[in-house]
Motif scaffolding. Sequence first.
Motif, short mmCIF file in Angstrom:
data_model
loop_
_atom_site.label_atom_id
_atom_site.label_comp_id
_atom_site.label_asym_id
_atom_site.label_seq_id
_atom_site.Cartn_x
_atom_site.Cartn_y
_atom_site.Cartn_z
N THR D 45 0.82 -1.21 0.00
CA THR D 45 0.00 0.00 0.00
C THR D 45 0.85 1.27 0.00
N PHE D 197 -3.94 1.03 -2.30
CA PHE D 197 -4.46 0.81 -0.94
C PHE D 197 -5.59 -0.23 -0.97
N VAL D 202 -8.04 4.77 0.83
CA VAL D 202 -7.27 5.04 2.03
C VAL D 202 -8.21 5.56 3.11
#
Lengths: 232, 232, 232, 232
Positions: D45, D197, D202
């Motif tokens: 990520t 992500f 996120v």
Amino acid sequence: MEINGVEIEDTFAEGFPIKVARVLITAITEHWALVAAREATGFGTSVIGCSAEAGIESIVGGDETPDGRPGVNIQICNMGYKNLESSLLYRLGQCVLTAPTAAAFSGMSQAEKQFDTGKKLGFFGDGYQKQLEMFGRKVWKIPLMSGDFIIEENFGAVDGIAGGNFLILAQNQAAGLMAAEAAVDAIGRVKGCITPFPGGVVASGSKVGSRYKFLKASTNTAFCTSLREDGV
Amino acid sequence: MEINGVEIEDTFAEGFPIKVARVLITAITEHWALVAAREATGFGTSVIGCSAEAGIESIVGGDETPDGRPGVNIQICNMGYKNLESSLLYRLGQCVLTAPTAAAFSGMSQAEKQFDTGKKLGFFGDGYQKQLEMFGRKVWKIPLMSGDFIIEENFGAVDGIAGGNFLILAQNQAAGLMAAEAAVDAIGRVKGCITPFPGGVVASGSKVGSRYKFLKASTNTAFCTSLREDGV
Amino acid sequence: MEINGVEIEDTFAEGFPIKVARVLITAITEHWALVAAREATGFGTSVIGCSAEAGIESIVGGDETPDGRPGVNIQICNMGYKNLESSLLYRLGQCVLTAPTAAAFSGMSQAEKQFDTGKKLGFFGDGYQKQLEMFGRKVWKIPLMSGDFIIEENFGAVDGIAGGNFLILAQNQAAGLMAAEAAVDAIGRVKGCITPFPGGVVASGSKVGSRYKFLKASTNTAFCTSLREDGV
Amino acid sequence: MEINGVEIEDTFAEGFPIKVARVLITAITEHWALVAAREATGFGTSVIGCSAEAGIESIVGGDETPDGRPGVNIQICNMGYKNLESSLLYRLGQCVLTAPTAAAFSGMSQAEKQFDTGKKLGFFGDGYQKQLEMFGRKVWKIPLMSGDFIIEENFGAVDGIAGGNFLILAQNQAAGLMAAEAAVDAIGRVKGCITPFPGGVVASGSKVGSRYKFLKASTNTAFCTSLREDGV
């Protein structure tokens, strides 16, 4: 009543008597059992316009299936036994017999009502179908191009209840939908339940009757967001 | 003929004339468009026992849909236009109108044959439905509990071809199935095609006729593994 | 030994001692719990070249999670506790704290070995993190842009075993792969197990050592199809 | 600025220079290409705590891959070329070489910067690896237990940009998440982009610095719902 900060009006829910057959579909992998199960339960949201109400009840491992392969329990529901027998014949014949490596077993062996769907589908074998005892069950083995299709001779059905819906009131559409998805996840864990509408959710709750003579149900006007002055 | 080491007998394939409607289903996310599309195309493998043959043609981004949301193109097929109109009415009414955040647009606006499915489904709005011009299209806005359902007034349909199958001969069942899955992946890239059987694969290829008077098609005996002396 | 017509050589399997932590990830829906779980267990096939071996153990309903939401049990494994603590810190901090609506609970509360991963990740809260008692557990509440992240203070770990592989000998590659997928389905039902390789399958079984000084493991030459005279 | 009724503040977005390699993973089916791609891009990520930032760029058909099989383009990103070479070596070696039926090709053949990752991974072949010309590319064929692994000799990398985020302000968490999912669907159609992500989203936007000396980034206090008096 309040659960996790959500206000719940603990009132009644509509319910209708319905006839239910449970079918256990197995296949070489869980993936292929699911493929067959989804096809067999598709176009099955409401008997108002579908030939049956149908959905996936649960996914089970090989330790819970007659042939030791992964399986998916589906339910097929109709208002009467005559239509239910027809649904079993067509949905299993068109969507499970045709699915690679699939087999179909009764999920209600103890039910009083039994249909000989497996025997009837056996005729597709054109004389080469055979009645056998396998896994302690009476089954038909139907030779196919992809191998032999195994289907139990009899499929049981019982009285069930359709309905049991609840309304979700939310701050906005996205929140309502996310709440519905969470609810469908939770219902998916309840043994014996299916949620036959798309993704388990009904976007178009209805009321009985309409201003048109030919239409017995119509949009639930009192709860339509865009028709309310308060907009919610 | 040989491609990638696979021997291919370049012969004929069965084909039947059929009537095809393409419907573009959009929703708030690709996930929810797919949920509606799968329900609407389920129980749709063969018109022998299903009310239509139906499948997913392609997934498209918001840049290819009227309302800028993710979409899924489905095809619904029937032998005649009368049944096709009925299929559109019931499959869109039961599986797309009921699907959260979904909308339905015609994928064949230029077709000569047009059905006013959107107008007819509008009656569910119980008088509150409205004909509008949106995204350069004539649509109906039907108030629902979850928001407004947008559906194009007319859905076009054209002559198509059903069939076009090919047989896979493999060393064993698993290899045949893996080959079939690879083929379905490849066909999925061909514009205008659907593969309506479970997972795109037919496990139970048939021959015309049977030894039973009531059965017009039966298992393709000559290719059934378990009926052949050579076992393949 | 033979099961379902498959000959099984009931011999030994390699096994290595390893340290294992189980983490229960919950989220608003099963979908979002799975999204977090997949990210947190990715790039985690073998400690030879990954920072940990990691995989999904099971999916559980809200009735089996502290916060009543759907959950996914994952396992994170390292050869020693020091690396395992580091894995927990980075995999939970980068892949679960960052995942929308996710929370993380210890799946081994009774273990003797405990890491205060939750407390350490709490510093991301920049002083606004709070230690609380929730669901009968000591947790940290870390304010995020998307809401509060709840993570248990301590995560337990125990001695486990890595290895336990078996070889599949098949007529061809596709059949071997289908058999492997069926095996992964079955193993997925075994409590306490993960299958960390891609799709649960190792395509590249190795032998100890190689002809290169810098390489401690290399392809299992004796079983490589293309290196064998018999070709299988 | 307003699009579809959504107010958009058309301001700046953070961006960082980063080094990017694109790898095309192919396999026998799209499913198995995705399995390898997900494993290879997992735990990827943010380079703050992951060994690389990685994600799936696009899924392509056999008409867009060297070997005519379905493929998945992934991107692997690091701040410098040295770490990127290491990421390629470990992520392809641990997650693609090990994935059944997978092959790996460079997605940036024209790049000035090239790493001989394929040659290096070839040593796993223990002397049986062979350099070949296949599909017009210089590849290594590495014998495995499941067949031969084909990997291009060189993998190219270029300068890219990391960042480009935007904030979603919503009436509630569920609506914000649904908006994020819709955004990820749209970004998924943009050529050359990944959203590394979890699920592309996120949950834990950060600010530079913190009150702790050892922590260079911490929760974006000014936007944390539970820290704001207005609660949104």
